[in-house]
Design an enzyme around this catalytic site. Structure first.
Site, PDB file in Angstrom:
ATOM      1  N   TYR A 267      -8.422   0.263  -2.629  1.00  0.00           N
ATOM      2  CA  TYR A 267      -7.262   0.526  -3.145  1.00  0.00           C
ATOM      3  C   TYR A 267      -6.176  -0.467  -4.489  1.00  0.00           C
ATOM      4  CZ  TYR A 267      -4.624   0.034   0.384  1.00  0.00           C
ATOM      5  OH  TYR A 267      -4.681  -0.781   1.291  1.00  0.00           O
TER       6      TYR A 267
ATOM      7  N   SER B 264       2.012  -7.469  -0.460  1.00  0.00           N
ATOM      8  CA  SER B 264       2.100  -8.558   0.219  1.00  0.00           C
ATOM      9  C   SER B 264       1.264 -10.374   0.120  1.00  0.00           C
ATOM     10  CB  SER B 264       2.930  -7.856   1.267  1.00  0.00           C
ATOM     11  OG  SER B 264       2.173  -7.990   2.843  1.00  0.00           O
TER      12      SER B 264
ATOM     13  N   THR C  54       0.795  -1.555  -0.192  1.00  0.00           N
ATOM     14  CA  THR C  54      -0.199  -0.088  -0.138  1.00  0.00           C
ATOM     15  C   THR C  54       0.863   1.232   0.214  1.00  0.00           C
ATOM     16  OG1 THR C  54      -1.943  -1.107   1.091  1.00  0.00           O
ATOM     17  CG2 THR C  54      -1.996   1.200   1.155  1.00  0.00           C
TER      18      THR C  54
ATOM     19  N   LYS D  66       0.101  -6.491  12.705  1.00  0.00           N
ATOM     20  CA  LYS D  66      -0.781  -5.822  12.199  1.00  0.00           C
ATOM     21  C   LYS D  66      -2.174  -6.372  13.110  1.00  0.00           C
ATOM     22  CE  LYS D  66      -2.792  -4.468   8.236  1.00  0.00           C
ATOM     23  NZ  LYS D  66      -2.641  -3.861   7.189  1.00  0.00           N
TER      24      LYS D  66
ATOM     25  N   THR E 237       1.545  -4.339   4.192  1.00  0.00           N
ATOM     26  CA  THR E 237       1.903  -4.248   5.171  1.00  0.00           C
ATOM     27  C   THR E 237       1.035  -5.658   5.801  1.00  0.00           C
ATOM     28  OG1 THR E 237      -0.548  -3.360   5.756  1.00  0.00           O
ATOM     29  CG2 THR E 237       1.012  -1.788   5.790  1.00  0.00           C
ATOM     30  N   ASP E 238       0.400  -6.473   5.169  1.00  0.00           N
ATOM     31  CA  ASP E 238      -0.601  -7.854   5.680  1.00  0.00           C
ATOM     32  C   ASP E 238       0.630  -8.805   5.881  1.00  0.00           C
ATOM     33  OD1 ASP E 238      -2.810  -6.537   4.790  1.00  0.00           O
ATOM     34  OD2 ASP E 238      -2.715  -7.540   2.850  1.00  0.00           O
TER      35      ASP E 238
ATOM     36  N   GLU F 119      -2.076 -28.039  27.777  1.00  0.00           N
ATOM     37  CA  GLU F 119      -3.148 -28.334  27.599  1.00  0.00           C
ATOM     38  C   GLU F 119      -2.789 -29.611  26.301  1.00  0.00           C
ATOM     39  OE1 GLU F 119      -6.317 -27.581  28.027  1.00  0.00           O
ATOM     40  OE2 GLU F 119      -5.575 -26.073  29.164  1.00  0.00           O
TER      41      GLU F 119
HETATM   42  C1  SIN Z   1      -1.399  -2.923   2.686  1.00  0.00           C
HETATM   43  O1  SIN Z   1       0.406  -2.703   2.096  1.00  0.00           O
HETATM   44  O2  SIN Z   1      -0.818  -2.593   3.873  1.00  0.00           O
HETATM   45  C2  SIN Z   1      -1.894  -4.147   2.848  1.00  0.00           C
HETATM   46  C3  SIN Z   1      -1.695  -4.639   1.513  1.00  0.00           C
HETATM   47  C4  SIN Z   1      -0.602  -5.455   0.876  1.00  0.00           C
HETATM   48  O3  SIN Z   1       0.049  -6.003   2.344  1.00  0.00           O
HETATM   49  O4  SIN Z   1       0.020  -5.352   0.140  1.00  0.00           O
END
Ligand code: SIN
Length: 362
Positions: A59, A92, A45, A198, A125-126, A319
């Site tokens: 997007y 990602s 992103t 995340k 971010t993923d 467990e």
């Molecule tokens: C992001 O970057 O926030 C979402 C898409 C990705 O992980 O490439």
């Protein structure tokens, strides 16, 4: 203590090296007294574009190239001599083991050069936390490596990419970041690769280290560290991927009410060498899944018990009787990071005792 050298002469050597490697590096104007930081761009992103300035969901990720990202933040030139290299251009969720190996090898090559003081990796971010932890285990340098992303695309009102990129470059250029392991710089905070996760699908403060806490802040163009991760990383790990061309197949099975053995059986039939069981609570195993996991172990696959909860220590022999089942406990690693450690562990050993030691070490 290692301190990044404030070098004058990045341009010729680095540009030649990168050109011969077939990558799009650009020699910058070199300012004396500044550290040399290479930005490795992978997409996400932070390099995404939307239909309008108010498009913050829906997007397209990974459309803007690294040179445009750098140009969008002229302030970078005040904190480091920056060069950029487009390693991948992907969202990602498509990050693979092969991408990780390529990226890690490139990071190790660059950091071995005396004219590179630090690396910034722009990333979706993923799966950012996964790439960060992988690098934390296999980078062989004390020089700073900082991962950065953005929750809003570059075209959005109040896009967070530019400030995050600025912060990550100044962090990668800073002596304070040396020897701290791979870091994540998002939302003015510094997080440790092993522990950050995340936590929110879309808010700017999504990256957090719940309970254990972040390492510090970036404020007024300066990093402030308040704590350090205690687990071994980078130069202190036993993992060497320099000649590794693929990683063993390790898959994650999720625990939930009414779960059955199908996923475990299918992964083992497909050739999985390891199963991470993301169990409920403290990694509890449903009675219907236990025979499948036992059979997996009998066929040679390593079974790691992790938890889907996201916080806390997975108690060995809590467990489930891990000693009797010959299973491994994930300690505090979340399932996706346990998968990474198990893949790397399997490049060294198939002993569950040794693998358990690694889970308490890294
Ligand atoms: C992001 O970057 O926030 C979402 C898409 C990705 O992980 O490439």
């Amino acid at each position: 203590m290692f301190r990044p050298k404030r070098r004058l002469m990045l341009a010729a050597g680095a540009a030649l090296f990168l050109a011969s490697a077939g990558v799009n590096a650009q020699a910058p104007a070199v300012a004396p007294g500044l550290a040399n930081v290479v930005i490795l761009a992978t997409g996400g992103t932070i390099a995404g574009t939307g239909a309008s300035s108010t498009t913050t969901v829906g997007y397209t990720a990974a459309t803007v190239g690294v040179q445009s990202l750098i140009k969008a933040v002229p302030e970078l030139a005040k904190v480091a001599n920056v060069t950029g290299e487009q390693v991948f251009q992907i969202a990602s969720e498509n990050m693979s083991n092969e991408h990780w190996l390529t990226l890690a090898k490139r990071v190790n090559v660059l950091l071995a050069q005396p004219n590179v003081d630090g690396i910034v990796i722009t990333h979706g971010t993923d799966t950012l936390e996964e790439t960060a932890y992988f690098l934390d285990l296999v980078v062989k340098s004390r020089k700073p490596v900082v991962l950065v992303g953005a929750m809003r695309p570059s075209t959005a009102l109040s896009a967070d990419g530019p400030i995050n990129l600025y912060n990550s470059v100044l962090l990668a250029a800073s002596p304070e970041a040396v020897g701290k392991g791979v870091l994540v710089a998002m939302n003015d905070q510094i997080q440790a690769a092993r522990e950050v996760t995340k936590t929110n699908t879309s808010t700017l403060d999504s990256f957090r280290t719940p309970e254990l806490g972040m390492l510090g802040y970036i404020q007024g163009s300066k990093p402030f560290f308040y704590r350090q991760s205690t687990r071994k990383h980078t130069v202190d790990t036993e993992f060497d991927i320099s000649s590794v061309i693929s990683l063993p197949m390790v898959e994650i099975v999720y625990g939930y009410a009414n779960v059955g053995p199908v996923a475990v059986d299918a992964f083992v039939a497909a050739g999985a060498k390891g199963i991470i069981h993301a169990g409920v609570g403290d990694g509890s195993l449903a009675a219907k899944v236990v025979p499948a996991l036992k059979a997996a172990r009998q066929k040679g696959a390593i079974v790691v018990r992790a938890s889907r909860v996201g916080q806390g220590i997975l108690a060995r022999n809590g467990e489930a009787n891990d000693d009797e089942l010959d299973f491994v406990a994930a300690d505090t690693l979340n399932p996706q990071k346990a998968r990474i450690l198990l893949m790397l562990a399997l490049t060294k050993t198939s002993s569950t005792r040794e693998i358990q030691r690694m889970f308490y070490t890294y």
